[in-house]
Design an enzyme around this catalytic site. Structure first.
Site, PDB file in Angstrom:
ATOM      1  N   ARG A  94      21.954  13.376 -24.200  1.00 17.34           N
ATOM      2  CA  ARG A  94      20.973  14.209 -24.907  1.00 17.34           C
ATOM      3  C   ARG A  94      19.629  14.160 -24.207  1.00 17.34           C
ATOM      4  NH1 ARG A  94      21.278  12.787 -31.213  1.00 17.34           N
ATOM      5  NH2 ARG A  94      19.042  12.860 -30.897  1.00 17.34           N
TER       6      ARG A  94
ATOM      7  N   LYS B  49      23.403   6.209 -37.503  1.00 19.23           N
ATOM      8  CA  LYS B  49      23.761   7.068 -38.637  1.00 19.23           C
ATOM      9  C   LYS B  49      24.797   8.130 -38.271  1.00 19.23           C
ATOM     10  CE  LYS B  49      19.134   9.077 -38.225  1.00 19.23           C
ATOM     11  NZ  LYS B  49      19.383  10.079 -37.218  1.00 19.23           N
TER      12      LYS B  49
ATOM     13  N   ARG C 166      23.849   6.177 -24.751  1.00 17.27           N
ATOM     14  CA  ARG C 166      24.609   7.130 -25.581  1.00 17.27           C
ATOM     15  C   ARG C 166      24.949   8.400 -24.808  1.00 17.27           C
ATOM     16  NH1 ARG C 166      22.334   9.158 -31.305  1.00 17.27           N
ATOM     17  NH2 ARG C 166      20.525   9.843 -30.096  1.00 17.27           N
TER      18      ARG C 166
ATOM     19  N   ARG D 151      10.006   8.765 -30.339  1.00 15.14           N
ATOM     20  CA  ARG D 151      10.793   9.036 -31.553  1.00 15.14           C
ATOM     21  C   ARG D 151      10.689   7.851 -32.513  1.00 15.14           C
ATOM     22  NH1 ARG D 151      16.510   9.760 -29.995  1.00 15.14           N
ATOM     23  NH2 ARG D 151      16.817  10.859 -31.933  1.00 15.14           N
TER      24      ARG D 151
ATOM     25  N   ARG E 231      13.044  13.271 -43.377  1.00 15.69           N
ATOM     26  CA  ARG E 231      12.365  12.405 -42.401  1.00 15.69           C
ATOM     27  C   ARG E 231      10.870  12.311 -42.673  1.00 15.69           C
ATOM     28  NH1 ARG E 231      16.323  13.246 -37.910  1.00 15.69           N
ATOM     29  NH2 ARG E 231      15.836  11.895 -36.177  1.00 15.69           N
TER      30      ARG E 231
HETATM   31  P1  AMP Z   1      18.544  13.350 -34.538  1.00 16.00           P
HETATM   32  O1  AMP Z   1      19.745  14.014 -33.945  1.00 16.00           O
HETATM   33  O2  AMP Z   1      18.678  13.118 -36.010  1.00 16.00           O
HETATM   34  O3  AMP Z   1      18.168  12.108 -33.800  1.00 16.00           O
HETATM   35  O4  AMP Z   1      17.325  14.387 -34.376  1.00 16.00           O
HETATM   36  C1  AMP Z   1      16.899  14.809 -33.096  1.00 16.00           C
HETATM   37  C2  AMP Z   1      15.548  15.503 -33.198  1.00 16.00           C
HETATM   38  O5  AMP Z   1      15.666  16.659 -34.041  1.00 16.00           O
HETATM   39  C3  AMP Z   1      14.429  14.692 -33.824  1.00 16.00           C
HETATM   40  O6  AMP Z   1      13.806  13.815 -32.900  1.00 16.00           O
HETATM   41  C4  AMP Z   1      13.495  15.807 -34.296  1.00 16.00           C
HETATM   42  O7  AMP Z   1      12.783  16.381 -33.218  1.00 16.00           O
HETATM   43  C5  AMP Z   1      14.480  16.853 -34.807  1.00 16.00           C
HETATM   44  N1  AMP Z   1      14.824  16.642 -36.236  1.00 16.00           N
HETATM   45  C6  AMP Z   1      16.044  16.330 -36.745  1.00 16.00           C
HETATM   46  N2  AMP Z   1      16.001  16.202 -38.087  1.00 16.00           N
HETATM   47  C7  AMP Z   1      14.704  16.420 -38.428  1.00 16.00           C
HETATM   48  C8  AMP Z   1      14.002  16.405 -39.675  1.00 16.00           C
HETATM   49  N3  AMP Z   1      14.615  16.135 -40.847  1.00 16.00           N
HETATM   50  N4  AMP Z   1      12.666  16.678 -39.639  1.00 16.00           N
HETATM   51  C9  AMP Z   1      12.021  16.966 -38.500  1.00 16.00           C
HETATM   52  N5  AMP Z   1      12.618  16.975 -37.295  1.00 16.00           N
HETATM   53  C10 AMP Z   1      13.949  16.717 -37.247  1.00 16.00           C
END
Ligand code: AMP
Length: 218
Positions: free
Chosen positions: A163, A14, A128, A174, A89
Site C-alpha cells: 500500500r 483490525k 504488509r 498516520r 476515526r
Molecule cells: P485504513 O485502511 O483503515 O488504514 O485507512 C487508510 C486511510 O484511509 C487512512 O489513513 C485515511 O487517510 C483514510 N481513512 C480510512 N477511514 C477513514 C475514516 N474513518 N476517516 C478519515 N479517513 C479515513
C-alpha cells in the site's frame, strides 16, 4: 449478532481480525480504507480527491466518510451484523454515527480496542502486502501470514502490492493522526459502557481467540 467497531492504531490488526471474524460468523465487513482505495483504483472524482490525503497519512474529511458509511450499512450483507474496520476515526464521526443509528433504530453494538505497541505496529506496516482485488492481507516476514507463492494472492491469484501508505514515514504520520484524533474515542466509548480491550499478539490466532471470547461473553 452485535455490530463491532474496531478501535486500533494503523496496522493494529483490525483488517486481519475482521477477515477472520467474517469467515467465522458471516458479518458484513466495512473497511472505509478499502472503500476509499476502490474509489482511487476506479479513478472516480472522489478517488482523485482523497488520493493525496491518504498518501500523506492524514484523515479524509468527516463528510466524505459519513456519506460512504450511511450508504454502505444499508446493504443486504449488513442486515445481520457488520464490522466497522476503520470507522469512526474522529469524535465528529462517532457522534454523527450515533445519530444515524438512532434514526435507523439500530444498536451500536460492541467496541473492541486492540492494544498494540507503536514499534510492533510499525514493523507490521513495513512488511504488509495486500491483494488489491480481494483485499486479503499478507505479511512478507510472518510465517503464518506469508502468501504461498511470493507476491501472489492465495485466494484469487492476483499480484500483491504494498500500500502507498505502508512506508515508515507515512506510518508515523498516520500514528500521530490516530493518537490525536482517534484515541479520544476510547473515553467516548468507555463512558457508554461498550468498550472491550484485547491484546494484539504476534500470532493472529491468539488475537482472534481473545476477540471471540469477548464476543461470546457479550
Ligand atoms: P485504513 O485502511 O483503515 O488504514 O485507512 C487508510 C486511510 O484511509 C487512512 O489513513 C485515511 O487517510 C483514510 N481513512 C480510512 N477511514 C477513514 C475514516 N474513518 N476517516 C478519515 N479517513 C479515513
Amino acid at each position: 449478532m452485535k455490530n463491532i467497531i474496531f478501535l486500533a492504531p494503523p496496522n493494529g490488526g483490525k483488517g486481519t481480525l475482521s477477515e477472520m471474524l467474517v469467515s467465522k460468523y458471516g458479518y458484513g465487513h466495512i473497511s472505509t480504507g478499502d472503500l476509499l482505495r476502490d474509489e482511487i483504483n476506479a479513478g472516480t472524482k472522489l478517488g482523485k480527491e482523497v488520493e493525496g490525503i491518504m498518501k500523506s497519512g492524514k484523515l479524509v474529511t468527516d463528510d466524505i466518510i459519513l456519506k460512504l458509511i450511511a450508504n454502505r450499512i444499508t446493504k443486504p450483507d449488513c442486515e445481520n451484523g457488520y464490522i466497522l474496520d476503520g470507522f469512526p476515526r474522529t469524535k465528529v464521526q462517532a457522534e454523527k454515527y450515533d445519530e444515524l443509528l438512532e434514526s435507523m433504530g439500530r444498536d451500536l453494538g460492541v467496541v473492541i480496542y486492540i492494544k498494540i505497541e507503536k514499534e510492533a505496529a510499525l514493523q507490521r506496516s513495513i512488511s504488509r502486502i495486500t491483494c488489491p482485488k480481494c483485499k486479503r492481507i499478507y505479511n512478507k516476514v510472518s510465517s503464518e501470514m506469508k502468501p504461498k507463492v511470493e507476491w501472489i494472492c492465495d485466494d484469487c491469484g492476483s499480484e500483491l502490492i504494498q500500500r502507498a501508505d505502508d512506508q515508515e514515514e507515512t506510518f508515523i504520520k498516520r500514528f500521530d493522526e490516530y493518537m490525536e484524533k482517534t484515541m479520544p474515542l476510547f473515553d467516548y466509548y468507555q463512558s457508554k459502557g461498550v468498550l472491550k480491550t484485547i491484546n494484539s499478539h504476534t500470532s493472529k490466532y491468539d488475537t482472534f481467540d481473545e476477540a471471540v471470547k469477548v464476543l461470546e461473553e457479550n
